[in-house]
Enzyme design. Structure first.
Site, PDB file in Angstrom:
ATOM      1  N   CYS A   1    -101.433  92.547 -80.316  1.00 11.96           N
ATOM      2  CA  CYS A   1    -100.461  91.453 -80.219  1.00 11.96           C
ATOM      3  C   CYS A   1     -99.067  92.006 -80.444  1.00 11.96           C
ATOM      4  O   CYS A   1     -98.867  92.899 -81.265  1.00 11.96           O
ATOM      5  CB  CYS A   1    -100.766  90.380 -81.258  1.00 11.96           C
TER       6      CYS A   1
ATOM      7  N   SER B   1    -104.070  78.207 -80.576  1.00 11.93           N
ATOM      8  CA  SER B   1    -103.136  78.382 -81.684  1.00 11.93           C
ATOM      9  C   SER B   1    -101.994  79.296 -81.256  1.00 11.93           C
ATOM     10  O   SER B   1    -102.228  80.388 -80.739  1.00 11.93           O
ATOM     11  CB  SER B   1    -103.884  78.999 -82.868  1.00 11.93           C
TER      12      SER B   1
ATOM     13  N   CYS C   1    -109.022  84.594 -90.891  1.00 12.63           N
ATOM     14  CA  CYS C   1    -107.739  84.388 -90.213  1.00 12.63           C
ATOM     15  C   CYS C   1    -106.767  85.514 -90.540  1.00 12.63           C
ATOM     16  O   CYS C   1    -106.555  85.846 -91.698  1.00 12.63           O
ATOM     17  CB  CYS C   1    -107.117  83.076 -90.655  1.00 12.63           C
TER      18      CYS C   1
ATOM     19  N   GLU D   1    -111.860  91.611 -80.530  1.00 16.33           N
ATOM     20  CA  GLU D   1    -112.743  91.018 -81.531  1.00 16.33           C
ATOM     21  C   GLU D   1    -112.902  89.525 -81.308  1.00 16.33           C
ATOM     22  O   GLU D   1    -112.001  88.850 -80.816  1.00 16.33           O
ATOM     23  CB  GLU D   1    -112.158  91.245 -82.923  1.00 16.33           C
TER      24      GLU D   1
ATOM     25  N   CYS E   1     -96.384  89.230 -86.616  1.00 15.51           N
ATOM     26  CA  CYS E   1     -96.358  88.455 -87.862  1.00 15.51           C
ATOM     27  C   CYS E   1     -96.701  89.406 -89.008  1.00 15.51           C
ATOM     28  O   CYS E   1     -97.647  90.190 -88.918  1.00 15.51           O
ATOM     29  CB  CYS E   1     -97.366  87.313 -87.789  1.00 15.51           C
TER      30      CYS E   1
ATOM     31  N   ASN F   1    -105.884  85.986 -97.110  1.00  8.64           N
ATOM     32  CA  ASN F   1    -106.977  86.884 -97.473  1.00  8.64           C
ATOM     33  C   ASN F   1    -106.396  88.231 -97.858  1.00  8.64           C
ATOM     34  O   ASN F   1    -105.913  88.956 -96.998  1.00  8.64           O
ATOM     35  CB  ASN F   1    -107.901  87.102 -96.275  1.00  8.64           C
TER      36      ASN F   1
ATOM     37  N   CYS G   1    -114.308  82.015 -82.469  1.00  7.96           N
ATOM     38  CA  CYS G   1    -112.885  82.362 -82.455  1.00  7.96           C
ATOM     39  C   CYS G   1    -112.733  83.540 -81.503  1.00  7.96           C
ATOM     40  O   CYS G   1    -113.352  84.592 -81.706  1.00  7.96           O
ATOM     41  CB  CYS G   1    -112.455  82.731 -83.874  1.00  7.96           C
TER      42      CYS G   1
ATOM     43  N   GLY H   1    -104.054  88.218 -80.522  1.00  4.46           N
ATOM     44  CA  GLY H   1    -103.135  87.903 -79.438  1.00  4.46           C
ATOM     45  C   GLY H   1    -102.471  86.548 -79.558  1.00  4.46           C
ATOM     46  O   GLY H   1    -102.909  85.683 -80.314  1.00  4.46           O
ATOM     47  N   GLU H   2    -101.406  86.394 -78.800  1.00  2.91           N
ATOM     48  CA  GLU H   2    -100.669  85.128 -78.710  1.00  2.91           C
ATOM     49  C   GLU H   2    -101.058  84.513 -77.363  1.00  2.91           C
ATOM     50  O   GLU H   2    -100.606  84.978 -76.302  1.00  2.91           O
ATOM     51  CB  GLU H   2     -99.166  85.405 -78.803  1.00  2.91           C
TER      52      GLU H   2
ATOM     53  N   CYS I   1    -100.308  89.648 -90.673  1.00  2.00           N
ATOM     54  CA  CYS I   1    -101.446  89.699 -89.746  1.00  2.00           C
ATOM     55  C   CYS I   1    -101.840  91.139 -89.436  1.00  2.00           C
ATOM     56  O   CYS I   1    -100.991  91.948 -89.052  1.00  2.00           O
ATOM     57  CB  CYS I   1    -101.063  88.970 -88.459  1.00  2.00           C
TER      58      CYS I   1
ATOM     59  N   SER J   1     -98.725  77.812 -85.667  1.00  2.00           N
ATOM     60  CA  SER J   1     -98.765  78.637 -86.867  1.00  2.00           C
ATOM     61  C   SER J   1     -97.387  78.530 -87.537  1.00  2.00           C
ATOM     62  O   SER J   1     -96.425  79.123 -87.065  1.00  2.00           O
ATOM     63  CB  SER J   1     -99.077  80.071 -86.405  1.00  2.00           C
ATOM     64  N   LEU J   2     -97.297  77.760 -88.609  1.00  2.00           N
ATOM     65  CA  LEU J   2     -95.991  77.427 -89.206  1.00  2.00           C
ATOM     66  C   LEU J   2     -95.613  78.424 -90.314  1.00  2.00           C
ATOM     67  O   LEU J   2     -94.623  79.140 -90.215  1.00  2.00           O
ATOM     68  CB  LEU J   2     -96.044  75.990 -89.750  1.00  2.00           C
ATOM     69  N   ASN J   3     -96.343  78.412 -91.387  1.00  2.00           N
ATOM     70  CA  ASN J   3     -96.294  79.460 -92.426  1.00  2.00           C
ATOM     71  C   ASN J   3     -95.008  79.586 -93.218  1.00  2.00           C
ATOM     72  O   ASN J   3     -94.853  80.538 -93.988  1.00  2.00           O
ATOM     73  CB  ASN J   3     -96.594  80.844 -91.813  1.00  2.00           C
TER      74      ASN J   3
HETATM   75  S1  SF4 Z   1    -100.823  85.960 -86.305  1.00  2.00           S
HETATM   76 FE1  SF4 Z   1    -101.353  85.717 -84.145  1.00  2.00          FE
HETATM   77  S2  SF4 Z   1     -99.346  85.759 -83.091  1.00  2.00           S
HETATM   78 FE2  SF4 Z   1     -99.001  86.609 -85.140  1.00  2.00          FE
HETATM   79  S3  SF4 Z   1     -99.247  88.847 -84.852  1.00  2.00           S
HETATM   80 FE3  SF4 Z   1    -101.239  88.005 -85.492  1.00  2.00          FE
HETATM   81  S4  SF4 Z   1    -102.346  87.660 -83.576  1.00  2.00           S
HETATM   82 FE4  SF4 Z   1    -100.156  87.856 -83.069  1.00  2.00          FE
END
Ligand code: SF4
Length: 358
Positions: free
Chosen positions: A116, A198, A340, A96, A120, A297, A109, A166-167, A123, A221-223
């Site tokens: 991934c 990111s 996001c 995507e 997280c 979201n 984006c 993805g990372e 996500c 990505s801190l969170n």
């Molecule tokens: S936030 Fe980014 S790194 Fe974390 S699982 Fe989702 S896609 Fe992967």
């Protein structure tokens, strides 16, 4: 038709590879740079249009190569003007990307992996698991496929964010190869300031990125404000805890006027308290950085909610009072699940039948 018998994809090769290719055909090296310009600056897909090359060279190339972007399988327009793209790769895998037009610029984006592995908890992409890494051609191709679909001209001011599926730092070499083509003055000509990568915080690769001659802006990505909280939301924190992550950020060489960005997805009752804000300010103390606050979201399937707006404002105010610039980013494309943390290709589309029981 010149390209009838072609099998390999010319798109995605870098300048050096194209120069080598030209020489393989007995042509001077500079022909490779001309092909590079035609592919990436002039966005030519038909080899017949590479008119700097002799007709016989074009014919020989077309016997072996075509210029192939990912196929737009579906485009989902949002009420806010953004669009979520489902792009199909040559093996049928789907990734995507999101197109977000604004008054004077367009932000794309894009994805670096199909699915991934980082997992997280907030996500949607994590639900897919990692399907596979994307090639440089597939990463770049998302930009070109959307540019073509949206009929973008070469004057469009493009921002690229590697924040899709993805990372990116777990697919380092192809991501950097794609970024170098995007930033090349003879390629997409996008300055580094308008390309953002990111990461969830893969520390060894942050060190590697620091040594890259062409590198994008870096977002982390801190969170969370404590290791315990972050490990619960982002299991990657067990391997790369906050103190080490922030030490890598402090060692990261910033260019003049460059800031690190810390993304903070605000989750109602999880990481959005005043104490969290104070701890974040303390963690980031002394760093040249800003914070993007992203209200979560809400969506089906994941056990998180959007915080009430006054709490979001309070979080921002506490950071600002502590001299940490903080901005509230309302994600676009929420109605089409393009915001996001919401990118996911349905399991039935993305996975082979034997994988669907996972
Ligand atoms: S936030 Fe980014 S790194 Fe974390 S699982 Fe989702 S896609 Fe992967």
């Amino acid at each position: 038709m010149l390209q009838a018998q072609a099998t390999a994809n010319l798109f995605g090769l870098n300048s050096e590879e194209l120069k080598q290719l030209a020489m393989e055909y007995g042509e001077p090296r500079y022909r490779g740079r001309q092909i590079f310009h035609d592919l990436y600056a002039r966005r030519q897909q038909n080899l017949e249009n590479l008119t700097n090359l002799s007709k016989s060279f074009r014919q020989q190339l077309a016997l072996r190569f075509a210029v192939i972007y990912p196929r737009v399988r579906e485009k989902l327009p949002s009420r806010d003007g953004s669009s979520r793209y489902l792009l199909e790769l040559s093996d049928g895998q789907v990734v995507e990307a999101v197109h977000m037009p604004e008054k004077s610029r367009v932000t794309l984006c894009i994805s670096s992996q199909a699915g991934c592995a980082v997992d997280c908890r907030f996500c949607f992409t994590a639900l897919m698991g990692l399907q596979r890494n994307l090639t440089a051609s597939e990463i770049l191709g998302q930009v070109y496929a959307i540019a073509q679909d949206q009929r973008m001209d070469s004057h469009t001011r493009l921002n690229i964010v590697l924040m899709g599926m993805g990372e990116p730092l777990l697919n380092f070499a192809p991501v950097m190869k794609a970024i170098r083509v995007l930033a090349d003055p003879d390629g997409m000509r996008i300055p580094w300031r308008r390309i953002t990568l990111s990461t969830s915080g893969i520390i060894p690769r942050i060190h590697d990125l620091a040594h890259e001659p062409v590198r994008p802006k870096l977002a982390i990505s801190l969170n969370a404000s404590t290791d315990e909280q972050r490990a619960a939301l982002m299991p990657v924190n067990r391997k790369y805890p906050l103190a080490e992550l922030l030490a890598a950020c402090r060692a990261y060489p910033l260019r003049p006027r460059e800031l690190l960005t810390f993304e903070y997805v605000l989750l109602d009752g999880v990481n959005d308290s005043g104490d969290d804000a104070l701890r974040v300010a303390k963690l980031l103390h002394g760093l040249r950085a800003k914070v993007n606050l992203i209200p979560y979201n809400s969506g089906s399937g994941l056990p998180f909610r959007t915080p009430p707006f006054p709490r979001i404002l309070e979080f921002q105010e506490i950071l600002s009072r502590k001299h940490v610039p903080a901005f509230i980013r309302i994600s676009r494309g929420q109605d089409i699940r393009a915001a996001c943390g919401q990118l996911i290709v349905e399991r039935t589309e993305a996975m082979a039948p034997e994988d669907q029981s996972h």
